[in-house]
Design a protein around this motif. Structure first.
Motif, PDB file in Angstrom:
ATOM      1  N   THR A  23       0.823  -1.213   0.000  1.00 29.44           N
ATOM      2  CA  THR A  23       0.000   0.000   0.000  1.00 29.44           C
ATOM      3  C   THR A  23       0.858   1.264   0.000  1.00 29.44           C
ATOM      4  O   THR A  23       0.321   2.372  -0.037  1.00 29.44           O
ATOM      5  CB  THR A  23      -0.898   0.028   1.256  1.00 29.44           C
ATOM      6  N   ASN A  30       3.180  -1.326  -4.847  1.00 28.22           N
ATOM      7  CA  ASN A  30       1.903  -0.646  -5.066  1.00 28.22           C
ATOM      8  C   ASN A  30       1.676  -0.379  -6.545  1.00 28.22           C
ATOM      9  O   ASN A  30       0.552  -0.480  -7.052  1.00 28.22           O
ATOM     10  CB  ASN A  30       1.871   0.656  -4.282  1.00 28.22           C
ATOM     11  N   TYR A  52      -0.729  -7.205   5.031  1.00 26.79           N
ATOM     12  CA  TYR A  52      -1.970  -6.506   4.708  1.00 26.79           C
ATOM     13  C   TYR A  52      -3.137  -7.493   4.562  1.00 26.79           C
ATOM     14  O   TYR A  52      -2.956  -8.625   4.112  1.00 26.79           O
ATOM     15  CB  TYR A  52      -1.835  -5.724   3.398  1.00 26.79           C
ATOM     16  N   ILE A  55      -5.404  -4.584  -0.275  1.00 28.98           N
ATOM     17  CA  ILE A  55      -4.590  -3.611  -1.012  1.00 28.98           C
ATOM     18  C   ILE A  55      -5.392  -3.097  -2.196  1.00 28.98           C
ATOM     19  O   ILE A  55      -5.837  -3.887  -3.046  1.00 28.98           O
ATOM     20  CB  ILE A  55      -3.258  -4.228  -1.500  1.00 28.98           C
TER      21      ILE A  55
END
Length: 722
Positions: A23, A30, A52, A55
């Motif tokens: 992220t 990302n 995570y 995302i």
């Protein structure tokens, strides 16, 4: 077709795992998520990262083994210390392919074991294709898929250009910044641990959308596969455009013959490219322009270039540069000339290239009428409107509309060409290009593209290369037996080898005493030359081993005594050659692409002038004649300054015979040098032959290397110099 290809799951995936997704803004982890969202990929996207739960709105998984399905592709955006375990997990899961953007290098790598080597070996054993390592990934625009470590929101229109670039920056430059080029596939191969340029070419050649393949290559890692891909492209009529980086010749400092010493890396590539119709370029601008023009479905008929201009000065510039680049202009007929003349303002010439701007009165009618007449001429292969486009300028907008109307009324290719790469033309240029009229940026890149378009037409029209002709089996067997012995061929043996394969040679005799030398001279005819025939002396002039222009018995006895006293009693006697043009023929073995024959300016000029051409074996009469025509010395052969023209057919025959020799026993010959081959109106004849068997090089003992000075040149008998 994508799903059936061995790389189909990797390059046209239906599902993908993004290992190392993140992220963090502007991070590769990302960017690869955002790239897929920008591409509107319709398949399943599975981020993988234990940090995570989600995302960019996608459910994130802890590891590859937790995915709800086996993905076709895994992008491994993790650190080098985690790459090996992730590759192992992908293999265990049955993933169809992986992308490794990272370098795959570790501080503790050594010569015995490297991370790259371990990944390569394990993947090859498992049959796992890999894009990378150390790469920028790929775009498959046909499949709406992107695996890229950087993100730039943009929508790409599908097109017919496949780009394979061994430089990620080159890929990014053309993919992101040239919005006139429309791709179906763009790949950064990186280190090619498993999958290489030839594999990607093969995949592209199975796609119906591929119209042209553009390559930026630094090295070919699997030459045989690369040649096979070029053969496939030629067979399917898909042009290949290549920008080869690192073209500086690499001197063969250990070569024993002149031919070996002057063969460079670039020469080998250019020879290979010519054989398979690959279109060479020298810059990214030329690569982009040629790919753009060749991506047009229209192919040119016979003839040359016809251009229309709104500037007399820029027309002159185009003429100058077209001559430099080698672009022929159409020779328009009388009917076309009359049709143009009836519309031009007073004082303008009805010629090609045409400056049609006079007073500017009624210019849309004048330019459209004249451009149509030029394009319709029987000798026009392509029509080009040369103008420095400016978006929104009414005059240039009208020129674009004229091109569109003429383009609709012809089946021939058309283009617009700006004289300056930086001309503000992008918005208008995109609109015109999207109508099927490529806009080429810059005079030289545009002319190179046009030259390549016509060259590919000629390649497609050229007949197949005639196969090599083998001698009788007895000749092959005899020379096979001799060349496998680990001794250098004597000059006499070398001349006999040439003669057996049809290359004319000078008559000669090898003698061992002065009386035999005198008898041989009387039989062969005065004046004669005496040369040492001592074993291992390759370049005889370097050791004072040549006596020239010996006119009588006394001169022969004196020279024989000198040579025998210094270098040994074995001496070769031959008649002095009549004056003629000196050429050199040779054989070069490129470590990647195999045997090539060479023709060059001969005598002492062979390495000084560097005027040579290479041909990949086998060659036929057509290729041999083209090689000769490209020599600077070709003007002398054709009869410059009142000289009688040389027998070109004899040179062509000698080159083809040399190619036949190489095709028959070339695997046993490390180097072969014919220097000089003297040519005149009556034919050609080899005066000297240096043949280095592979067995002699491997053995290492029979060659007296202290006598060899590569690059020194050799004074030959017919030159009349001491």
């Amino acid at each position: 077709m994508s799903a059936d290809h061995r790389l189909g799951r990797m390059l046209a995936p239906r599902s993908v795992a993004l290992v190392g997704a993140s992220t963090v803004p502007n991070s590769p982890g990302n960017a690869m998520v955002l790239e897929l969202q920008s591409s509107r990929f319709p398949g399943a996207v599975h981020p993988v990262n234990p940090r995570y739960a989600e995302i960019e709105g996608l459910v994130c998984h802890d590891r590859l083994g937790d995915l709800p399905e086996v993905p076709d592709l895994a992008v491994l955006g993790v650190g080098n210390d985690r790459l090996e375990e992730q590759v192992a997990a992908a293999i265990e899961l049955g993933v169809g392919g992986v992308v490794i953007p990272g370098s795959a290098l570790l501080p503790d790598d050594d010569a015995r074991s490297t991370l790259r080597g371990r990944i390569r070996d394990r993947a090859r054993e498992a049959g796992l294709p890999i894009v990378g390592a150390n790469c920028m990934g790929f775009y498959n625009v046909d499949a709406w898929f992107r695996a890229f470590p950087f993100h730039r929101p943009q929508e790409l229109q599908p097109g017919g250009v496949t780009l394979v670039a061994q430089s990620g920056s080159v890929l990014q430059a053309l993919l992101w910044n040239n919005q006139k080029l429309h791709f179906n596939l763009a790949i950064s191969p990186g280190q090619e641990l498993v999958t290489g340029v030839s594999d990607y070419m093969d995949f592209a050649l199975e796609q119906d959308s591929t119209r042209v393949i553009a390559l930026f290559i630094e090295a070919v890692r699997r030459p045989e596969d690369f040649v096979a891909a070029l053969e496939k492209a030629a067979a399917r009529g898909v042009p290949v455009v290549a920008l080869k980086a690192g073209r500086s010749p690499q001197a063969a400092t250990l070569a024993l013959s002149h031919s070996g010493a002057i063969a460079g890396d670039d020469a080998a590539y250019r020879t290979l490219f010519e054989r398979y119709g690959v279109l060479p370029v020298s810059s990214l601008d030329e690569l982009a322009a040629t790919a753009l023009l060749l991506s047009d479905e229209r192919r040119p008929p016979a003839g040359g270039l016809a251009t229309i201009h709104d500037s007399g000065g820029e027309r002159e510039l185009l003429l100058d540069l077209a001559e430099d680049v080698g672009v022929p202009f159409a020779r328009i007929g009388e009917q076309t000339t009359r049709a143009i003349a009836e519309r031009l303002d007073h004082g303008l010439e009805a010629i090609n290239p045409l400056d049609a701007w006079g007073t500017g009165r009624d210019h849309p009618v004048v330019f459209e009428h004249c451009l149509q007449a030029l394009v319709d001429d029987d000798d026009t292969a392509i029509g080009v409107f040369v103008v420095d486009l400016t978006s929104g300028f009414h005059l240039h907008e009208s020129f674009a509309r004229i091109c569109r109307r003429v383009h609709q009324r012809t089946t021939k290719p058309m283009a617009m060409l700006t004289n300056h790469v930086g001309t503000e033309s992008q918005e208008l240029a995109r609109r015109v290009t999207d109508l099927g009229i490529p806009v080429l940026d810059g005079t030289v890149p545009g002319l190179v593209a046009i030259r390549n378009l016509l060259a590919y037409r000629d390649f497609r029209w050229s007949p197949h290369i005639a196969p090599a002709t083998a001698p009788d089996p007895e000749t092959t067997a005899r020379w096979w037996a001799r060349l496998t012995r680990p001794e250098m061929l004597t000059e006499s043996e070398g001349l006999a080898l040439l003669a057996d394969y049809g290359i004319p040679t000078v008559p000669h005799a090898v003698v061992g005493d002065p009386d035999s030398a005198v008898a041989a001279a009387a039989r062969l005819g005065y004046p004669v030359v005496l040369k040492t025939a001592a074993a291992g002396i390759l370049h005889k002039s370097d050791v004072g081993g040549v006596g020239l222009n010996l006119a009588d018995e006394a001169a022969v006895r004196e020279t024989f005594a000198d040579l025998a006293g210094r270098l040994g009693p074995e001496v070769l006697v031959a008649p002095m050659a009549a004056p003629g043009t000196e050429l050199a023929l040779g054989v070069v073995h490129d470590p990647q692409f195999g045997a090539m024959v060479m023709v060059a300016a001969g005598g002492v000029l062979i390495e000084v002038v560097g005027d040579r051409q290479l041909g990949l074996v086998p060659i036929d009469e057509r290729i041999a004649d083209r090689m000769i025509s490209k020599l600077k010395v070709a003007a002398v052969l054709d009869g410059a300054r009142g000289r009688a023209p040389a027998d070109r057919a004899a040179i062509v025959s000698a080159l083809v015979c040399l190619s036949n020799l190489v095709a028959d026993v070339g695997d046993l010959v490390a180097e072969l040098d014919i220097n000089p081959l003297v040519v005149d109106a009556a034919g050609c004849r080899a005066l000297d032959a240096l043949v280095v068997p592979v067995a002699a090089v491997q053995d290492g003992s029979p060659v007296e290397r202290e006598h060899v000075e590569v690059g020194s040149g050799e004074v030959h008998p017919q030159e009349g110099q001491p």
